[in-house]
Write a protein that holds these residues in place. Structure first.
Motif, PDB file in Angstrom:
ATOM      1  N   GLY A  47       1.436  -1.340   0.001  1.00 31.55           N
ATOM      2  CA  GLY A  47      -0.060  -0.153   0.199  1.00 31.55           C
ATOM      3  C   GLY A  47       0.893   1.555   0.033  1.00 31.55           C
ATOM      4  O   GLY A  47       0.354   2.354   0.228  1.00 31.55           O
ATOM      5  N   MET A  48       1.671   1.314  -0.247  1.00 36.31           N
ATOM      6  CA  MET A  48       2.796   2.347  -0.224  1.00 36.31           C
ATOM      7  C   MET A  48       2.606   3.357  -1.902  1.00 36.31           C
ATOM      8  O   MET A  48       2.040   2.633  -2.323  1.00 36.31           O
ATOM      9  N   LEU A  49       2.654   4.614  -1.642  1.00 35.00           N
ATOM     10  CA  LEU A  49       2.067   5.658  -2.604  1.00 35.00           C
ATOM     11  C   LEU A  49       3.493   6.818  -2.475  1.00 35.00           C
ATOM     12  O   LEU A  49       3.675   7.247  -1.454  1.00 35.00           O
ATOM     13  N   ALA A  53      10.495   7.447  -3.877  1.00 30.52           N
ATOM     14  CA  ALA A  53      11.369   6.781  -3.214  1.00 30.52           C
ATOM     15  C   ALA A  53      11.124   5.427  -4.154  1.00 30.52           C
ATOM     16  O   ALA A  53      12.431   4.761  -3.989  1.00 30.52           O
ATOM     17  N   GLU A  54      10.197   5.439  -5.031  1.00 26.34           N
ATOM     18  CA  GLU A  54      10.789   3.916  -5.981  1.00 26.34           C
ATOM     19  C   GLU A  54      11.491   4.498  -7.400  1.00 26.34           C
ATOM     20  O   GLU A  54      12.132   3.507  -8.313  1.00 26.34           O
ATOM     21  N   GLU A  55      11.867   6.189  -7.444  1.00 25.37           N
ATOM     22  CA  GLU A  55      12.855   6.478  -7.742  1.00 25.37           C
ATOM     23  C   GLU A  55      12.492   6.360  -9.899  1.00 25.37           C
ATOM     24  O   GLU A  55      12.973   5.856 -10.994  1.00 25.37           O
ATOM     25  N   VAL A 232      15.044  -3.866   0.870  1.00 25.97           N
ATOM     26  CA  VAL A 232      13.243  -3.438   1.930  1.00 25.97           C
ATOM     27  C   VAL A 232      12.829  -2.296   2.438  1.00 25.97           C
ATOM     28  O   VAL A 232      13.360  -1.625   2.346  1.00 25.97           O
ATOM     29  N   TYR A 233      11.389  -2.967   2.804  1.00 18.70           N
ATOM     30  CA  TYR A 233      10.810  -1.713   2.604  1.00 18.70           C
ATOM     31  C   TYR A 233      10.369  -2.533   3.475  1.00 18.70           C
ATOM     32  O   TYR A 233       9.789  -3.631   4.361  1.00 18.70           O
ATOM     33  N   ILE A 234       9.633  -1.010   5.473  1.00 20.94           N
ATOM     34  CA  ILE A 234       8.995  -1.643   6.244  1.00 20.94           C
ATOM     35  C   ILE A 234       7.587  -0.357   6.385  1.00 20.94           C
ATOM     36  O   ILE A 234       7.778   0.821   6.109  1.00 20.94           O
ATOM     37  N   GLY A 245       8.317  -5.607   3.358  1.00 18.21           N
ATOM     38  CA  GLY A 245       8.917  -6.208   1.881  1.00 18.21           C
ATOM     39  C   GLY A 245      10.047  -6.325   0.901  1.00 18.21           C
ATOM     40  O   GLY A 245      10.036  -5.019   1.546  1.00 18.21           O
ATOM     41  N   ALA A 246      10.235  -5.739  -0.288  1.00 21.21           N
ATOM     42  CA  ALA A 246       9.405  -7.875  -0.412  1.00 21.21           C
ATOM     43  C   ALA A 246      10.052  -8.431  -1.182  1.00 21.21           C
ATOM     44  O   ALA A 246      10.770  -7.785  -1.862  1.00 21.21           O
ATOM     45  N   THR A 247      10.305  -9.665  -1.771  1.00 19.89           N
ATOM     46  CA  THR A 247      11.152 -10.492  -2.932  1.00 19.89           C
ATOM     47  C   THR A 247      10.010 -10.135  -3.767  1.00 19.89           C
ATOM     48  O   THR A 247       9.501  -9.533  -3.697  1.00 19.89           O
ATOM     49  N   TYR A 314       2.076  -4.008 -12.186  1.00 22.50           N
ATOM     50  CA  TYR A 314       3.928  -4.126 -11.008  1.00 22.50           C
ATOM     51  C   TYR A 314       3.717  -3.418  -9.833  1.00 22.50           C
ATOM     52  O   TYR A 314       3.085  -3.768  -9.597  1.00 22.50           O
ATOM     53  N   ARG A 315       4.501  -3.105  -9.896  1.00 25.49           N
ATOM     54  CA  ARG A 315       4.959  -2.458  -8.686  1.00 25.49           C
ATOM     55  C   ARG A 315       3.413  -1.003  -7.920  1.00 25.49           C
ATOM     56  O   ARG A 315       3.490  -1.018  -6.597  1.00 25.49           O
ATOM     57  N   ASN A 316       2.736  -0.944  -8.834  1.00 23.68           N
ATOM     58  CA  ASN A 316       2.486   0.753  -8.184  1.00 23.68           C
ATOM     59  C   ASN A 316       0.462   0.748  -8.541  1.00 23.68           C
ATOM     60  O   ASN A 316       0.076   1.060  -8.750  1.00 23.68           O
TER      61      ASN A 316
HETATM   62  N1  GLY Z   1       5.472  -1.202  -4.199  1.00 24.31           N
HETATM   63  C1  GLY Z   1       5.837  -2.877  -3.633  1.00 24.31           C
HETATM   64  C2  GLY Z   1       6.497  -3.815  -4.100  1.00 24.31           C
HETATM   65  O1  GLY Z   1       5.173  -4.262  -5.368  1.00 24.31           O
HETATM   66  O2  GLY Z   1       6.958  -4.896  -3.359  1.00 24.31           O
END
Ligand code: GLY
Length: 362
Positions: A47-49, A53-55, A232-234, A245-247, A314-316
């Motif tokens: 749930g990160m917005l 930070a994702e550059e 890693v993120y927290i 997360g996350a692998t 994907y990640r977003n």
């Molecule tokens: N948005 C972070 C991830 O996909 O792990």
């Protein structure tokens, strides 16, 4: 054939529900068809917005991500007003600690960074990093529940257990043939995430992510901001859960957590923030991100006249839900959508049709 609606959304994850709701808010009749909404990446995400930070490099993708982040306060407030449910939107900022010094103008040294963490300390390897005050988070599971309630309240039918035929061989002008009958609409929107390639030959592949949650007392949450390091993120939640997360694994739809996956995440989290060492692991899970070769979503028209694509986030996916819903609804309502062409499936070379059984998962 079932009754004709203005639009049918195929896929019951956050992207599908957000589009369905936006279309309904604009006065269109909508149905959602889904195989099993509980498998959507929506539930597994952190749930990160986090466009900064994702550059994400400057360009259409960053523009889309920043726009979507800016929609979040009003969008979640509107959903809360409809349902009375809180989605846990929290513009808490994201701290991005680093182990190597850079000469970037926004660089902050370790002491400055530590000021954002009054109740926690950074690991000794951290030399400094970045602070992104406009990034934040939403509780993706709470948001999903809110969206499901809003969709229900708006009178949008959501039909689970749907399997549909390979869309590249279908004649949608004759309706959408499913295991539960034929459904007909003026427009179809494909929002099937990691499972998209089972229905159309566009390059969306599953990318597995394993995650865990530490459990802290909600009254003594040690972090009030997200930490986003390189490995890693927290993500602290107000209810005391601390998501780690996350692998990122290219293993198809191989299910389950692995010992090395979870242990590695836990170790990296404690290395980044040793303050978290006393908290037990309360939950571990996995999910499948819908990845594309350039890590940008696939949005807009498909090779079929009345089939619109909204997949490959994907990640977003959580971040991009409100902007995706706006863009897709704008395009259906014939409004200008200058961003949309950047996300066309045609940016990829044509892929070959994979062999598959006649009925596929949605
Ligand atoms: N948005 C972070 C991830 O996909 O792990």
């Amino acid at each position: 054939m079932q009754q004709t609606t203005d639009a049918i959304v195929i896929g019951g994850g956050i992207i599908g529900l957000s589009i369905a709701l936006e279309l309904r808010w604009r006065g269109l009749s909508v149905q959602v068809l889904t195989k099993d909404s509980s498998t959507a990446a929506t539930y597994a995400a952190a749930g990160m917005l986090a466009p900064q930070a994702e550059e994400i490099p400057p360009g259409a993708m960053l523009d889309l991500c920043l726009w979507s982040r800016s929609l979040y306060p009003d969008w979640t407030a509107k959903i809360a007003a409809c349902t009375g449910l809180d989605s846990g939107y929290w513009p808490c900022g994201i701290l991005a600690p680093r182990q190597r010094l850079t000469n970037h103008p926004d660089w902050q040294d370790r002491d400055r960074l530590s000021q954002y963490l009054p109740q926690a300390s950074l690991g000794p390897a951290i030399v400094g990093g970045y602070w992104f005050p406009q990034d934040g988070q939403v509780d993706n599971r709470a948001l999903f529940r809110s969206l499901q309630a809003a969709v229900h309240q708006a009178g949008i039918p959501v039909i689970e257990g749907i399997s549909i035929d390979d869309l590249s061989r279908s004649r949608l002008d004759q309706g959408l043939i499913t295991n539960q009958g034929t459904f007909s609409a003026a427009q179809y929107i494909l929002a099937t995430g990691a499972w998209t390639q089972e229905l159309l030959p566009i390059p969306v592949q599953p990318r597995k992510g394993q995650m865990l949650a530490l459990q802290a007392p909600p009254s003594a949450l040690p972090l009030q901001t997200v930490l986003f390091a390189e490995d890693v993120y927290i993500v602290p939640r107000r209810d005391g859960r601390i998501i780690v997360g996350a692998t990122s694994e290219n293993v198809g739809f191989l299910p389950h957590n692995t010992k090395s996956g979870i242990q590695g995440l836990h170790e990296r989290a404690l290395h980044l923030c040793p303050t978290l060492a006393p908290y037990p692991i309360g939950e571990q899970w996995w999910g499948f991100r819908p990845s594309t070769p350039d890590e940008m979503p696939i949005l807009g028209p498909s090779s079929q006249a009345n089939l619109i694509l909204a997949t490959g986030h994907y990640r977003n996916g959580i971040l991009l839900a409100p902007a995706t819903a706006q863009l897709i609804a704008d395009s259906i309502c014939n409004k200008p959508t200058p961003l949309l062409p950047h996300f066309s499936y045609q940016r990829f070379p044509a892929t070959t049709q994979p062999d598959r059984p006649p009925l596929a998962k949605v």
